[in-house]
Motif scaffolding. Structure first.
Motif, PDB file in Angstrom:
ATOM      1  N   GLY A 174      31.627  54.005  36.489  1.00  0.00           N
ATOM      2  CA  GLY A 174      30.412  54.535  35.876  1.00  0.00           C
ATOM      3  C   GLY A 174      30.012  55.835  36.531  1.00  0.00           C
ATOM      4  N   PHE A 175      28.751  56.185  36.399  1.00  0.00           N
ATOM      5  CA  PHE A 175      28.276  57.479  36.900  1.00  0.00           C
ATOM      6  C   PHE A 175      28.210  57.532  38.428  1.00  0.00           C
ATOM      7  N   GLY A 176      28.141  56.371  39.079  1.00  0.00           N
ATOM      8  CA  GLY A 176      28.029  56.364  40.528  1.00  0.00           C
ATOM      9  C   GLY A 176      29.280  55.924  41.256  1.00  0.00           C
ATOM     10  N   THR A 177      30.347  55.640  40.510  1.00  0.00           N
ATOM     11  CA  THR A 177      31.584  55.155  41.128  1.00  0.00           C
ATOM     12  C   THR A 177      32.225  56.250  41.977  1.00  0.00           C
ATOM     13  N   THR A 178      32.558  55.906  43.204  1.00  0.00           N
ATOM     14  CA  THR A 178      33.222  56.864  44.093  1.00  0.00           C
ATOM     15  C   THR A 178      34.718  56.601  44.117  1.00  0.00           C
ATOM     16  N   ASP A 179      35.464  57.602  44.542  1.00  0.00           N
ATOM     17  CA  ASP A 179      36.920  57.448  44.633  1.00  0.00           C
ATOM     18  C   ASP A 179      37.289  56.309  45.581  1.00  0.00           C
ATOM     19  N   ARG A 180      36.502  56.147  46.630  1.00  0.00           N
ATOM     20  CA  ARG A 180      36.809  55.131  47.636  1.00  0.00           C
ATOM     21  C   ARG A 180      36.773  53.728  47.043  1.00  0.00           C
ATOM     22  N   THR A 181      35.690  53.371  46.372  1.00  0.00           N
ATOM     23  CA  THR A 181      35.575  52.030  45.811  1.00  0.00           C
ATOM     24  C   THR A 181      36.525  51.851  44.624  1.00  0.00           C
ATOM     25  N   TYR A 182      36.698  52.906  43.832  1.00  0.00           N
ATOM     26  CA  TYR A 182      37.607  52.837  42.683  1.00  0.00           C
ATOM     27  C   TYR A 182      39.035  52.543  43.151  1.00  0.00           C
ATOM     28  N   ASN A 183      39.497  53.294  44.139  1.00  0.00           N
ATOM     29  CA  ASN A 183      40.864  53.104  44.633  1.00  0.00           C
ATOM     30  C   ASN A 183      41.050  51.739  45.280  1.00  0.00           C
ATOM     31  N   ASN A 184      40.037  51.288  46.012  1.00  0.00           N
ATOM     32  CA  ASN A 184      40.135  49.959  46.623  1.00  0.00           C
ATOM     33  C   ASN A 184      40.220  48.868  45.562  1.00  0.00           C
ATOM     34  N   ALA A 185      39.435  49.013  44.492  1.00  0.00           N
ATOM     35  CA  ALA A 185      39.458  48.022  43.412  1.00  0.00           C
ATOM     36  C   ALA A 185      40.830  47.988  42.742  1.00  0.00           C
ATOM     37  N   ILE A 186      41.354  49.156  42.405  1.00  0.00           N
ATOM     38  CA  ILE A 186      42.660  49.243  41.741  1.00  0.00           C
ATOM     39  C   ILE A 186      43.765  48.697  42.641  1.00  0.00           C
ATOM     40  N   GLU A 312      26.205  51.369  43.270  1.00  0.00           N
ATOM     41  CA  GLU A 312      26.817  52.594  42.724  1.00  0.00           C
ATOM     42  C   GLU A 312      26.365  52.866  41.283  1.00  0.00           C
ATOM     43  N   LEU A 313      25.066  52.893  41.087  1.00  0.00           N
ATOM     44  CA  LEU A 313      24.504  53.179  39.768  1.00  0.00           C
ATOM     45  C   LEU A 313      23.892  54.583  39.697  1.00  0.00           C
ATOM     46  N   LEU A 314      23.850  55.261  40.836  1.00  0.00           N
ATOM     47  CA  LEU A 314      23.390  56.654  40.870  1.00  0.00           C
ATOM     48  C   LEU A 314      24.555  57.547  41.277  1.00  0.00           C
ATOM     49  N   PRO A 315      24.579  58.798  40.800  1.00  0.00           N
ATOM     50  CA  PRO A 315      25.708  59.694  41.085  1.00  0.00           C
ATOM     51  C   PRO A 315      25.948  59.860  42.586  1.00  0.00           C
ATOM     52  N   PRO A 316      27.217  60.078  42.995  1.00  0.00           N
ATOM     53  CA  PRO A 316      27.538  60.303  44.406  1.00  0.00           C
ATOM     54  C   PRO A 316      26.899  61.584  44.916  1.00  0.00           C
ATOM     55  N   ASP A 317      26.922  61.764  46.252  1.00  0.00           N
ATOM     56  CA  ASP A 317      26.379  62.986  46.828  1.00  0.00           C
ATOM     57  C   ASP A 317      27.347  64.151  46.628  1.00  0.00           C
ATOM     58  N   ALA A 318      27.018  65.295  47.197  1.00  0.00           N
ATOM     59  CA  ALA A 318      27.821  66.508  46.995  1.00  0.00           C
ATOM     60  C   ALA A 318      29.242  66.357  47.528  1.00  0.00           C
ATOM     61  N   ASP A 319      29.424  65.436  48.492  1.00  0.00           N
ATOM     62  CA  ASP A 319      30.756  65.218  49.072  1.00  0.00           C
ATOM     63  C   ASP A 319      31.520  64.106  48.373  1.00  0.00           C
ATOM     64  N   GLY A 320      30.948  63.576  47.284  1.00  0.00           N
ATOM     65  CA  GLY A 320      31.617  62.513  46.550  1.00  0.00           C
ATOM     66  C   GLY A 320      31.491  61.150  47.196  1.00  0.00           C
ATOM     67  N   LYS A 321      30.547  61.006  48.147  1.00  0.00           N
ATOM     68  CA  LYS A 321      30.348  59.742  48.835  1.00  0.00           C
ATOM     69  C   LYS A 321      29.163  58.989  48.245  1.00  0.00           C
ATOM     70  N   ILE A 322      29.077  57.706  48.586  1.00  0.00           N
ATOM     71  CA  ILE A 322      28.012  56.851  48.056  1.00  0.00           C
ATOM     72  C   ILE A 322      26.646  57.387  48.460  1.00  0.00           C
ATOM     73  N   ALA A 323      25.795  57.634  47.468  1.00  0.00           N
ATOM     74  CA  ALA A 323      24.447  58.135  47.736  1.00  0.00           C
ATOM     75  C   ALA A 323      23.423  57.008  47.719  1.00  0.00           C
ATOM     76  N   GLN A 324      23.669  55.984  46.903  1.00  0.00           N
ATOM     77  CA  GLN A 324      22.726  54.876  46.739  1.00  0.00           C
ATOM     78  C   GLN A 324      23.157  53.716  47.635  1.00  0.00           C
ATOM     79  N   LYS A 325      22.438  53.509  48.717  1.00  0.00           N
ATOM     80  CA  LYS A 325      22.772  52.458  49.664  1.00  0.00           C
ATOM     81  C   LYS A 325      21.715  51.362  49.603  1.00  0.00           C
ATOM     82  N   THR A 326      22.170  50.161  49.279  1.00  0.00           N
ATOM     83  CA  THR A 326      21.262  49.045  49.024  1.00  0.00           C
ATOM     84  C   THR A 326      20.306  48.794  50.179  1.00  0.00           C
TER      85      THR A 326
END
Length: 373
Positions: A174-186, A312-326
């Motif tokens: 989605g809009f907040g998915t980062t490469d890190r979590t996406y790659n780990n899931a795959i 991960e429902l909000l867009p990542p930060d400028a570095d592509g890292k998780i911006a929304q931390k529970t």
């Protein structure tokens, strides 16, 4: 059997007897004066019979020689001593309180983790068989909860002798998915050999924003929950299409806090993590990682453990890292799990829970932080 100096024969309900509120282990025991003579294999799906001998003469001799046996039958005089309790936030307690009461001690780590997994697997296995479902469907985000749910699904399939391809794992960027979590899931789905689907929710959400006239640049609760509900719709419809069960991933800590989207990720057809708090989820995933014989799986699991908890429902930060931390929103899970344990297990008042938390987390969190959360 020790208290009564007796023989004790016990058989519990079998595995699969119930999978709603409790899971029975099919425990069979024969004990004599505090020692097990014979035991059955727990959580077995096969019928079992245990047979042994009890030495009645030995029990009679022990009863004769034990001066305490039978004391409960006679009337005894008691001396009553009155005392007063003291209520103060400055009490110097001599005892300590575990910061992580849900987490087993390292000394019996393997036994405890095996037990927890067996309960989760036993419940899912019976439900999978009972509903005659062909498959199970689970959303994989690359986070802790969905990772544990997937591991339970895999272990259940293996126990039942099912092909792992009957597990349909779906990652839904989605809009907040980062490469890190996406790659780990795959990579985790590939490594475990399950059926893998990737379905982006972006276009569907954009269309929905247009339908309800919501500005996609307005990152509010509507923006977030649209994504969660879209993911749940995909999981449910895929399950219908493939005669499957949607396996819930939400844990006990999230349920206690209400940290889930109503009619979204708070829904499933059968949830395997609902009795497991967040601190224990982390412990279980780490245990699996430590014991995995495959280097690739260990590497993925350790990275999942190192990833900040986020929907991960909000867009990542400028570095592509998780911006929304529970934990920045709802507070540290280790605090919430401590609060929940003291309240649910012991029925302590908020004042006492706060008092104990201040003692347990002294030097970790300041009192205003504990009070806030």
């Amino acid at each position: 059997s020790a208290r009564c100096i007796s023989g004790y024969v016990y058989a519990s309900a079998g595995a699969g007897e119930s999978t709603t509120d409790v899971v029975f282990s099919g425990n069979g025991l024969i004990a004599e004066n505090g020692k097990f003579i014979a035991t059955s294999e727990r959580f077995s799906f096969d019928s079992q019979l245990i047979v042994s001998d009890l030495d009645i003469e030995r029990l009679q001799a022990d009863r004769i020689r034990n001066s305490n046996f039978g004391n409960g039958k006679s009337e005894q005089a008691y001396r009553t001593i009155d005392f007063k309790t003291v209520q103060s936030n400055d009490l110097l307690l001599k005892r300590t309180y575990d910061k992580h009461p849900f987490v087993p001690l390292l000394s019996n780590r393997d036994e405890s983790c095996e037990e927890i997994f067996s309960i989760q697997v036993g419940g899912l296995a019976k439900r999978w068989q009972h509903t005659h479902s062909e498959n199970v469907v689970v959303g994989i985000s690359g986070g802790l909860d969905s990772t544990l749910a997937l591991l339970v699904c895999v272990k259940t399939a293996d126990k039942l002798g099912f092909d792992r391809k009957r597990i349909i794992g779906i990652t839904m960027p989605g809009f907040g998915t980062t490469d890190r979590t996406y790659n780990n899931a795959i990579n985790l789905m590939k490594s475990l050999g399950i059926t893998m689907l990737e379905i982006s929710i972006k276009d569907a959400c954009i269309q929905h924003f247009a339908d309800i006239q919501h500005d996609p640049n307005q990152h509010d609760v509507t923006y977030e929950n649209t994504q969660a509900r879209e993911r749940t719709q995909i999981l449910m419809d895929i399950a219908n299409k493939h005669n499957g069960l949607v396996i819930g991933t939400g844990d006990l800590s999230e349920l206690a806090l209400g940290w889930a989207t109503y009619n979204g990720d708070h829904m499933s057809m059968y949830s395997v993590n609902t009795s497991v708090p967040k601190t224990l989820i982390r412990y279980l995933v780490e245990w699996v990682a430590d014991h995995s014989p495959e280097e690739a799986i260990r590497k993925i699991l350790y990275d999942v453990l190192d990833t900040p908890v986020s929907p991960e429902l909000l867009p990542p930060d400028a570095d592509g890292k998780i911006a929304q931390k529970t934990e920045e929103t709802v507070g540290p899970y280790e605090l919430h799990d401590f609060f929940m344990y003291q309240m649910v297990r012991h029925g302590f008042s908020p004042e006492k829970v706060y008092f104990l938390a201040c003692k347990a987390f002294d030097g970790v969190y300041q009192k205003p932080v504990i009070f806030k959360w």
